[in-house]
Motif scaffolding. Sequence first.
Motif, short mmCIF file in Angstrom:
data_model
loop_
_atom_site.label_atom_id
_atom_site.label_comp_id
_atom_site.label_asym_id
_atom_site.label_seq_id
_atom_site.Cartn_x
_atom_site.Cartn_y
_atom_site.Cartn_z
N ILE A 136 -3.22 -6.40 -2.77
CA ILE A 136 -2.46 -6.38 -1.51
C ILE A 136 -3.47 -6.19 -0.39
O ILE A 136 -4.30 -5.28 -0.45
N ALA A 137 -3.44 -7.04 0.62
CA ALA A 137 -4.39 -6.93 1.74
C ALA A 137 -3.60 -6.73 3.03
O ALA A 137 -2.78 -7.58 3.41
N LEU A 138 -3.84 -5.62 3.69
CA LEU A 138 -3.10 -5.24 4.90
C LEU A 138 -3.97 -5.49 6.12
O LEU A 138 -4.95 -4.79 6.35
N ALA A 139 -3.59 -6.49 6.92
CA ALA A 139 -4.39 -6.89 8.08
C ALA A 139 -3.99 -6.18 9.36
O ALA A 139 -4.66 -6.32 10.38
N GLY A 140 -2.91 -5.42 9.34
CA GLY A 140 -2.48 -4.75 10.57
C GLY A 140 -2.09 -5.76 11.63
O GLY A 140 -1.41 -6.75 11.36
N LYS A 141 -2.56 -5.55 12.85
CA LYS A 141 -2.22 -6.43 13.97
C LYS A 141 -3.22 -7.56 14.18
O LYS A 141 -3.13 -8.28 15.17
N ASN A 142 -4.15 -7.70 13.26
CA ASN A 142 -5.19 -8.73 13.39
C ASN A 142 -4.64 -10.05 12.86
O ASN A 142 -4.72 -10.35 11.66
N GLU A 143 -4.10 -10.88 13.76
CA GLU A 143 -3.46 -12.13 13.36
C GLU A 143 -4.45 -13.12 12.77
O GLU A 143 -4.12 -13.88 11.85
N ALA A 144 -5.68 -13.13 13.28
CA ALA A 144 -6.69 -14.06 12.76
C ALA A 144 -7.01 -13.75 11.31
O ALA A 144 -7.10 -14.65 10.46
N GLU A 145 -7.19 -12.47 11.00
CA GLU A 145 -7.48 -12.08 9.62
C GLU A 145 -6.28 -12.36 8.72
O GLU A 145 -6.43 -12.78 7.57
N LEU A 146 -5.08 -12.14 9.23
CA LEU A 146 -3.88 -12.40 8.44
C LEU A 146 -3.79 -13.87 8.07
O LEU A 146 -3.45 -14.22 6.92
N ALA A 147 -4.10 -14.77 9.02
CA ALA A 147 -4.06 -16.21 8.73
C ALA A 147 -5.07 -16.58 7.64
O ALA A 147 -4.77 -17.39 6.74
N LYS A 148 -6.25 -15.98 7.69
CA LYS A 148 -7.26 -16.24 6.66
C LYS A 148 -6.79 -15.74 5.30
O LYS A 148 -7.00 -16.38 4.26
N LEU A 149 -6.16 -14.58 5.30
CA LEU A 149 -5.65 -14.02 4.04
C LEU A 149 -4.53 -14.89 3.46
O LEU A 149 -4.44 -15.07 2.24
N GLY A 193 3.64 -4.03 -13.58
CA GLY A 193 2.89 -3.62 -14.74
C GLY A 193 1.42 -3.98 -14.71
O GLY A 193 0.68 -3.65 -15.64
N VAL A 194 0.99 -4.66 -13.65
CA VAL A 194 -0.40 -5.10 -13.54
C VAL A 194 -1.16 -4.19 -12.58
O VAL A 194 -0.64 -3.80 -11.53
N THR A 195 -2.41 -3.87 -12.91
CA THR A 195 -3.26 -3.07 -12.03
C THR A 195 -3.32 -3.69 -10.64
O THR A 195 -3.56 -4.90 -10.50
N THR A 196 -3.10 -2.87 -9.63
CA THR A 196 -2.99 -3.39 -8.25
C THR A 196 -3.91 -2.60 -7.32
O THR A 196 -3.90 -1.38 -7.32
N PHE A 197 -4.69 -3.34 -6.54
CA PHE A 197 -5.55 -2.76 -5.52
C PHE A 197 -4.93 -3.01 -4.15
O PHE A 197 -4.37 -4.08 -3.90
N LEU A 198 -5.03 -2.03 -3.28
CA LEU A 198 -4.56 -2.16 -1.90
C LEU A 198 -5.77 -2.11 -0.98
O LEU A 198 -6.50 -1.12 -0.97
N LEU A 199 -5.98 -3.18 -0.22
CA LEU A 199 -7.10 -3.29 0.72
C LEU A 199 -6.56 -3.09 2.12
O LEU A 199 -5.70 -3.85 2.58
N MET A 200 -7.06 -2.06 2.81
CA MET A 200 -6.56 -1.71 4.14
C MET A 200 -7.70 -1.74 5.15
O MET A 200 -8.82 -1.36 4.86
#
Length: 362
Positions: free
Chosen positions: A223-236, A190-197
């Motif tokens: 929602i933040a989608l880092a794909g295959k970038n493991e370094a960015e995923l760890a930061k997220l 029920g909350v406004t949701t942004f998807l960052l890709m």
Amino acid sequence: MRVAEALRVEAAQALPDAEAIHLDALEFVTPRLRRIYSQFYLSLVQRAPSLWSHVYRMTNEARPGGWTNRIRRRVERRDCQKLVDEIARIEPELIICTHFLPAEILSQQIGAGELSCPVWVQVTDYDLHRMWVHPHIDGYFATNSEVAFRMREQGIAPGTIHVTGMPIMPAFSRKPERAGCARELGLDPGVTTFLLMGGGAGIGGLSATARRVLDLPGKFQLIALAGKNEAELAKLQALAAAHPGKLAPQGYTNKVERLMACADLVITKPGGVTTAECLAMGLPMIVMSPIPGQEDRNANYVLEHGAALRAFDLPSLEYRLRYLMAHPGKLDAMRSRAQMLGRVDAAGRVIKTVLKKVEIHA
């Protein structure tokens, strides 16, 4: 590759007794050519986008019979021999190309009398680069009417051009239920949701962008989608710990449609397929960091039709998000425009078209 897989799935459904093969051309070329078309390309667009813009424009304007194209074709013929051999081994009854490299190689094969099956080309952006256009092609599939117009301008026979849209996977034509998808991510539907890709390679400094978004006032989720970038995923993931219940970091997934089902707005690079998937889901966009050339043209398409806004940097992204949260009617209007542009049946239209032209019947 995602367009090719969508076509493979559609073909397998239309012809259950036939074999539909998705062949990754880069698996059958020399390591040198593979590096040029993958690693070198990614490095260039990330580190020297202005140079890539020049390359894109130069190759688009180069004469087909000019010396640069003659040298390039000679190198590609030598480095793609394994691809030619694999196609000869398969003996296909028809081929659909979703990249200009195999289209050009097969065009040469047909011209030399070494290939006799029909070859079709599906353009995978909302623009037409000259390298997609080749002789001896049975038909072209355009993402929209402007691309079809540009095809005719390039001398392609009007009767061989079909405006079908961008083929996408069937999952995007059957929008999942929002509440269930949100619960999977620990989010409130029920909350406004942004998807960052950031695309499959996670390009674009996602964690810095996510941090700027999370500092905004108001009630929303990200929602933040880092794909295959493991370094960015760890930061997220570290950022999510500092913002409990507000950020859902995601790594590589083949269920992007479930993330999109949770979203009210997508912040993304305007890749051709990502743009088509957003439109199919009726999702408005804020486009950021387009690759000069093809992604610039994709961005222009959704901007001109009112389905997106463009952010040039983090301050302009913040401004646009603040504006949309303060003016929900604008977001609703963008959503309506996205729904009007969405084409969920493109893959089926492509397969039906090619089957009408060959002696294969569903």
